[in-house]
Design a protein around this motif. Sequence first.
Motif, PDB file in Angstrom:
ATOM      1  N   PRO A  84      44.551  57.947  42.438  1.00  6.22           N
ATOM      2  CA  PRO A  84      43.767  56.949  43.309  1.00  6.22           C
ATOM      3  C   PRO A  84      42.763  56.449  42.578  1.00  6.22           C
ATOM      4  O   PRO A  84      42.106  57.156  41.699  1.00  6.22           O
ATOM      5  CB  PRO A  84      43.303  57.795  44.477  1.00  6.22           C
ATOM      6  N   GLY A  85      42.571  55.058  42.525  1.00  4.75           N
ATOM      7  CA  GLY A  85      41.278  54.601  41.790  1.00  4.75           C
ATOM      8  C   GLY A  85      41.385  52.880  41.951  1.00  4.75           C
ATOM      9  O   GLY A  85      42.440  52.280  42.723  1.00  4.75           O
ATOM     10  N   THR A  86      40.689  52.337  41.329  1.00  2.38           N
ATOM     11  CA  THR A  86      40.782  50.788  41.241  1.00  2.38           C
ATOM     12  C   THR A  86      41.351  50.405  39.839  1.00  2.38           C
ATOM     13  O   THR A  86      40.702  50.796  38.984  1.00  2.38           O
ATOM     14  CB  THR A  86      39.400  50.342  41.425  1.00  2.38           C
ATOM     15  N   TYR A  87      42.419  49.491  39.993  1.00  6.22           N
ATOM     16  CA  TYR A  87      43.077  49.212  38.597  1.00  6.22           C
ATOM     17  C   TYR A  87      43.402  47.724  38.840  1.00  6.22           C
ATOM     18  O   TYR A  87      43.360  47.058  39.706  1.00  6.22           O
ATOM     19  CB  TYR A  87      44.237  49.895  38.741  1.00  6.22           C
ATOM     20  N   ASN A  88      43.701  47.270  37.589  1.00  6.22           N
ATOM     21  CA  ASN A  88      44.297  45.690  37.428  1.00  6.22           C
ATOM     22  C   ASN A  88      45.712  46.018  36.986  1.00  6.22           C
ATOM     23  O   ASN A  88      46.130  46.998  36.021  1.00  6.22           O
ATOM     24  CB  ASN A  88      43.580  45.161  36.059  1.00  6.22           C
ATOM     25  N   ILE A  89      46.612  45.167  37.538  1.00  8.18           N
ATOM     26  CA  ILE A  89      48.027  45.480  37.594  1.00  8.18           C
ATOM     27  C   ILE A  89      48.618  44.267  37.114  1.00  8.18           C
ATOM     28  O   ILE A  89      48.437  42.787  37.419  1.00  8.18           O
ATOM     29  CB  ILE A  89      48.520  45.684  38.750  1.00  8.18           C
ATOM     30  N   LYS A  90      49.380  44.249  35.785  1.00 10.23           N
ATOM     31  CA  LYS A  90      49.890  43.078  35.206  1.00 10.23           C
ATOM     32  C   LYS A  90      51.274  43.180  35.118  1.00 10.23           C
ATOM     33  O   LYS A  90      51.924  44.120  34.451  1.00 10.23           O
ATOM     34  CB  LYS A  90      49.257  42.917  33.893  1.00 10.23           C
ATOM     35  N   ILE A  91      52.053  42.103  35.519  1.00 13.05           N
ATOM     36  CA  ILE A  91      53.297  42.079  35.423  1.00 13.05           C
ATOM     37  C   ILE A  91      54.124  40.787  34.184  1.00 13.05           C
ATOM     38  O   ILE A  91      53.380  39.731  34.507  1.00 13.05           O
ATOM     39  CB  ILE A  91      54.214  41.827  36.812  1.00 13.05           C
ATOM     40  N   GLU A  92      54.621  41.106  33.202  1.00 13.03           N
ATOM     41  CA  GLU A  92      54.989  40.342  32.165  1.00 13.03           C
ATOM     42  C   GLU A  92      56.474  40.427  31.994  1.00 13.03           C
ATOM     43  O   GLU A  92      57.173  41.135  32.178  1.00 13.03           O
ATOM     44  CB  GLU A  92      54.090  40.650  31.043  1.00 13.03           C
ATOM     45  N   PHE A  93      56.781  39.059  31.499  1.00 11.65           N
ATOM     46  CA  PHE A  93      58.242  38.853  30.797  1.00 11.65           C
ATOM     47  C   PHE A  93      58.098  37.759  29.780  1.00 11.65           C
ATOM     48  O   PHE A  93      57.529  36.808  30.267  1.00 11.65           O
ATOM     49  CB  PHE A  93      59.244  38.651  32.019  1.00 11.65           C
ATOM     50  N   ILE A  94      58.650  38.177  28.776  1.00 11.36           N
ATOM     51  CA  ILE A  94      58.564  37.175  27.703  1.00 11.36           C
ATOM     52  C   ILE A  94      59.130  35.908  28.012  1.00 11.36           C
ATOM     53  O   ILE A  94      59.973  35.476  28.685  1.00 11.36           O
ATOM     54  CB  ILE A  94      59.171  37.498  26.329  1.00 11.36           C
ATOM     55  N   SER A  95      58.312  34.703  27.738  1.00  8.36           N
ATOM     56  CA  SER A  95      58.572  33.207  27.818  1.00  8.36           C
ATOM     57  C   SER A  95      58.235  33.035  29.411  1.00  8.36           C
ATOM     58  O   SER A  95      58.477  31.707  29.901  1.00  8.36           O
ATOM     59  CB  SER A  95      59.875  32.773  27.606  1.00  8.36           C
ATOM     60  N   PHE A  96      57.458  33.833  30.138  1.00  6.73           N
ATOM     61  CA  PHE A  96      57.269  33.697  31.640  1.00  6.73           C
ATOM     62  C   PHE A  96      55.923  33.822  31.614  1.00  6.73           C
ATOM     63  O   PHE A  96      55.058  34.618  31.068  1.00  6.73           O
ATOM     64  CB  PHE A  96      57.888  34.604  32.421  1.00  6.73           C
ATOM     65  N   LYS A  97      55.100  33.046  32.644  1.00 11.66           N
ATOM     66  CA  LYS A  97      53.668  33.345  32.943  1.00 11.66           C
ATOM     67  C   LYS A  97      53.394  34.689  33.634  1.00 11.66           C
ATOM     68  O   LYS A  97      54.258  34.900  34.583  1.00 11.66           O
ATOM     69  CB  LYS A  97      53.040  32.091  33.818  1.00 11.66           C
ATOM     70  N   ALA A  98      52.637  35.546  33.203  1.00  6.39           N
ATOM     71  CA  ALA A  98      52.181  36.729  33.820  1.00  6.39           C
ATOM     72  C   ALA A  98      51.499  36.684  34.989  1.00  6.39           C
ATOM     73  O   ALA A  98      50.692  35.722  35.372  1.00  6.39           O
ATOM     74  CB  ALA A  98      51.213  37.440  32.626  1.00  6.39           C
ATOM     75  N   VAL A  99      51.771  37.685  36.004  1.00  2.94           N
ATOM     76  CA  VAL A  99      51.061  37.622  37.005  1.00  2.94           C
ATOM     77  C   VAL A  99      50.334  39.048  36.955  1.00  2.94           C
ATOM     78  O   VAL A  99      50.652  40.027  36.680  1.00  2.94           O
ATOM     79  CB  VAL A  99      52.065  37.835  38.344  1.00  2.94           C
ATOM     80  N   VAL A 100      48.815  38.659  37.688  1.00  5.32           N
ATOM     81  CA  VAL A 100      47.898  39.441  37.517  1.00  5.32           C
ATOM     82  C   VAL A 100      47.408  40.000  38.722  1.00  5.32           C
ATOM     83  O   VAL A 100      47.129  38.973  39.685  1.00  5.32           O
ATOM     84  CB  VAL A 100      46.831  39.354  36.462  1.00  5.32           C
ATOM     85  N   PHE A 101      47.197  41.164  39.236  1.00  2.49           N
ATOM     86  CA  PHE A 101      46.480  41.741  40.347  1.00  2.49           C
ATOM     87  C   PHE A 101      45.282  42.258  39.942  1.00  2.49           C
ATOM     88  O   PHE A 101      45.250  43.540  39.403  1.00  2.49           O
ATOM     89  CB  PHE A 101      47.307  42.612  41.196  1.00  2.49           C
ATOM     90  N   ASN A 102      44.293  41.894  40.144  1.00  3.50           N
ATOM     91  CA  ASN A 102      42.900  42.495  39.698  1.00  3.50           C
ATOM     92  C   ASN A 102      42.117  43.163  40.872  1.00  3.50           C
ATOM     93  O   ASN A 102      42.277  42.811  42.024  1.00  3.50           O
ATOM     94  CB  ASN A 102      41.892  41.217  39.055  1.00  3.50           C
ATOM     95  N   GLN A 103      41.354  44.107  40.311  1.00  2.00           N
ATOM     96  CA  GLN A 103      40.455  44.935  41.254  1.00  2.00           C
ATOM     97  C   GLN A 103      41.328  45.261  42.468  1.00  2.00           C
ATOM     98  O   GLN A 103      40.767  45.561  43.599  1.00  2.00           O
ATOM     99  CB  GLN A 103      39.288  44.155  41.770  1.00  2.00           C
ATOM    100  N   ARG A 104      42.573  45.957  42.224  1.00  2.00           N
ATOM    101  CA  ARG A 104      43.151  46.465  43.484  1.00  2.00           C
ATOM    102  C   ARG A 104      42.804  48.099  43.852  1.00  2.00           C
ATOM    103  O   ARG A 104      42.986  48.753  42.793  1.00  2.00           O
ATOM    104  CB  ARG A 104      44.630  46.457  42.864  1.00  2.00           C
ATOM    105  N   LYS A 105      42.307  48.290  44.778  1.00  5.82           N
ATOM    106  CA  LYS A 105      41.983  49.766  45.228  1.00  5.82           C
ATOM    107  C   LYS A 105      43.107  50.368  45.611  1.00  5.82           C
ATOM    108  O   LYS A 105      43.758  49.872  46.549  1.00  5.82           O
ATOM    109  CB  LYS A 105      41.039  49.801  46.288  1.00  5.82           C
ATOM    110  N   LEU A 106      43.670  51.578  44.872  1.00  3.57           N
ATOM    111  CA  LEU A 106      44.597  52.269  45.398  1.00  3.57           C
ATOM    112  C   LEU A 106      44.375  53.634  45.690  1.00  3.57           C
ATOM    113  O   LEU A 106      43.962  54.419  45.033  1.00  3.57           O
ATOM    114  CB  LEU A 106      45.365  52.245  43.994  1.00  3.57           C
ATOM    115  N   ASP A 107      44.588  53.561  47.202  1.00  4.25           N
ATOM    116  CA  ASP A 107      44.203  55.203  47.759  1.00  4.25           C
ATOM    117  C   ASP A 107      45.233  55.613  48.385  1.00  4.25           C
ATOM    118  O   ASP A 107      45.400  56.754  49.197  1.00  4.25           O
ATOM    119  CB  ASP A 107      43.098  55.157  48.696  1.00  4.25           C
ATOM    120  N   LYS A 108      46.517  54.659  48.412  1.00  5.32           N
ATOM    121  CA  LYS A 108      47.586  55.196  49.306  1.00  5.32           C
ATOM    122  C   LYS A 108      49.015  54.295  48.481  1.00  5.32           C
ATOM    123  O   LYS A 108      48.702  53.553  47.690  1.00  5.32           O
ATOM    124  CB  LYS A 108      47.487  54.985  50.791  1.00  5.32           C
ATOM    125  N   ASN A 109      50.107  54.882  48.926  1.00  2.26           N
ATOM    126  CA  ASN A 109      51.364  54.096  48.303  1.00  2.26           C
ATOM    127  C   ASN A 109      51.138  52.777  48.667  1.00  2.26           C
ATOM    128  O   ASN A 109      50.868  52.253  49.917  1.00  2.26           O
ATOM    129  CB  ASN A 109      52.785  54.924  48.836  1.00  2.26           C
TER     130      ASN A 109
END
Length: 846
Positions: A84-109
């Motif tokens: 558990p904690g606060t994270y930045n999540i980045k999803i990437e695929f070559i030649s595609f624009k990345a999607v980023v989830f910033n400052q996500r607090k994760l304390d459960k699934n």
Amino acid sequence: MRQPLRFILSLTFIFTFLSSFAKIGDPIIDPAKERVKISGTVIEKTTKQPLEYATVTITDATNPKSIAGGITNAKGNFSIEVTPGTYNIKIEFISFKAVVFNQRKLDKNIDLGTIGLVEDAAQLNEVVVRAEKSTVEIKLDKKVYNVGQDMIVKGGTVSDVLENVPSVSVDVEGNVSLRGNENVRIFIDGRPSNALNMAEALRQIPADAIDKVEVITNPSARYDAEGGAGILNIVLKKGKNLGFNGSFIVSTGIPETYGASANLNYKTEKLNFFTSTGYDYRTSEGAGKTNSTYFNTDKSISNFIDETKNTERVRKGISTKTGVEWTIAPNTFWTNSVSYRDNRGSSTDNVNYDSFDANRIFTSTRNRLNDVADSGENLEFASNFIKNFDDKGHKLTVDAILSKEKDVDSSIITDQIIGGTNAPKYDFTSNDEKQNQFQFQVDYVLPVGETGQFEAGYKGNFNNLDNNYSIITSNNSTNNFLSNTLEYKERFNALYTQYGFKVNKFSYLFGLRWEDSKVIINLLDEPDRSFNTKKYNNFFPSAFINYEISDESSISLSYSKRLSRPRGRFLNPATNYSSNINLFRGNPELNPSFTDKFDFGYLKKWEKVTFNTSLYFENTKNVFSFIRYPNGDVVEQEVDNTDDGIDNPVTTETPVILSTPINLGKEQKIGFEFTLNYTPLKIWKLNSSFNLFNSKTTGENKYIDIDGVEQTQKLDNEAFSWFTRLSSRLTLPAKVDWQLTGMYFGPRNTAQGRNLGNYVVNMAFSKDILKDKATLAFNVSDLFNSRKMISRTNLESVSSYSEFQWRRRQFNLSFTYRLNMKKTEKKMPKNGGGMEEGGDGGEFPG
């Protein structure tokens, strides 16, 4: 005995070492710390198709240090555990624009849901590189062999590719077997191939046109029930990048070999035009010998014949597959393609028969020269329609294939006694084969709930084959035993349904397939055997259960019922007449065999090692088996009796031995197999496989001997055998890649003798040049010239020892140039399953 023992000891040492090494690399997880799971699905936003190999990176929001990460699977899904904690999540695929989830607090699934990525126009105009995929990928229901990474097969054919695929072996005549069983079904782009001569057809497709080979040892109900051993799906290359790109390949070799091919595509937002076209000129040399001892009825030796054979084959031809894929709507695709092959060639078989009397005193030499000219054409039209109703896998696929094939060959056979008084004899053979085939298939996939998936479909296969084979002797008479006119018709209809679902860590897939078959065999030259109609319909259940022990390991249990229909050379009574004392002909009376297959598997992944093992059992009824026996004919030949110094020719008779397939009682096979992929260093990759099995066959054969008496051959047999493969790929200084592959095929008892063991070693070097836009590759096939089929046969009337080498050592040099793409250019998502890619069937849901 030393050779197999060395292989076993070496494999045992490697396996023990790698197992110990792998344990060191296991991640250490503190069980006291609570962990939460992050999951989601990544798709291409425009087409709604899942993106496989998309990268997910999780970093600490207060520190750019990477905490965890992973890649998506074939369905675009990912699941990663972190504390558990606060994270930045980045999803990437070559030649595609990345999607980023910033400052996500994760304390459960947390489930991020469906994440759509959009193509980056700026990146699409650049050359991009992805991480290189491993040569062998191991999935739950199949093994995937990526051809593009293998230097050994450069400048070769499909047969060369299959020789390097785990679980698969190819004998010196080009016949393919899976786990030691030749009843394997060959698919091309997910479509069953019904080539008239499968071994020859596989030699006509260049290796450079192949993307990957899928090995499916226990297919689900979605696939054809045919193929007692399983299915090999050969997937051809297809361009998917926007704009114009592709590759050009030229090759040359010794013995004389030339080849040139182009794989090109031009893609817009709506249309993708593609073509794979090549020309191939190939010569190959082979040799063989058969030393036979003939016996009288009282078991005393009658005479000896030593047969030596040299062959030279020349093949040349052009093949092309050209088509267009139309994106009708973001979720609807229609692909049409035309494939054409024109293949011509010639071959020469030069056979010498040295005859000896009972005391092994030389009596005469007979020469038999067989000159063959052949040509073949194949034309196929394929249409594939895919409708995706949503981005969760709900889709409809429709396929139609219409094909025509024609093969014509003729030969002139010259037979003479060297130094004899009689004039040479001439025989003429002619073989004309025509085949028309139509296939139609509909597949429907419906997701049910979060983890369930329902599938249903229909397939029809309608095939007509006409074969006219004749042999005319030197006195202009037709040999009625060897000549025939065959009409063969197949009418197959199939329905299937299957349902898969997941409960906690258990995945289930249950299916049922029904096939109705009608086969009509008509021998026009033999009225008493005409209109042999065989009708049968059967249910083929399948079941798969998988348990995920952890993210890195799982066990599976599967069952399927399979069918093996006799085809091609098994059925066709056209006789191989290159030797007139050792004949081969098919048997149109063959019936299908049925197999119950059970497989228990274990999969384990470490950081540098992937280990997959299977324990399998197969129970086959009405199994096919090749047998040899005297067919009642004799060959008369002139022998010079020179004991008194006077030229006094006499005539001797040699019995004709016929080799043909028959239906036996049953066969039971139990085996153990493992595949091990290990990357000790970034520049070094090792792939290995091992297969060990024991088979027990029971049955008998009845025939009429030379004296007109019915004889019974007891063909009960128990055989133990094994084969192994080890491949090493290493990057040397100056970025030169070196690959070495060794294979050993263990000895095996047969019902009438024994096949001896043999080995083969292949080697290759590769170097990227011109700023990685081109590759130069050099390979040697059969480095030690050791690939020979060696066997012993023991019959009542004859005992023989045979060696045969289809192709001697070959050297190949190839040059590949890539246009607007690099060697490891990114892999774009597939537009769907269906027969195009072998489908999604058989994979566990969830």
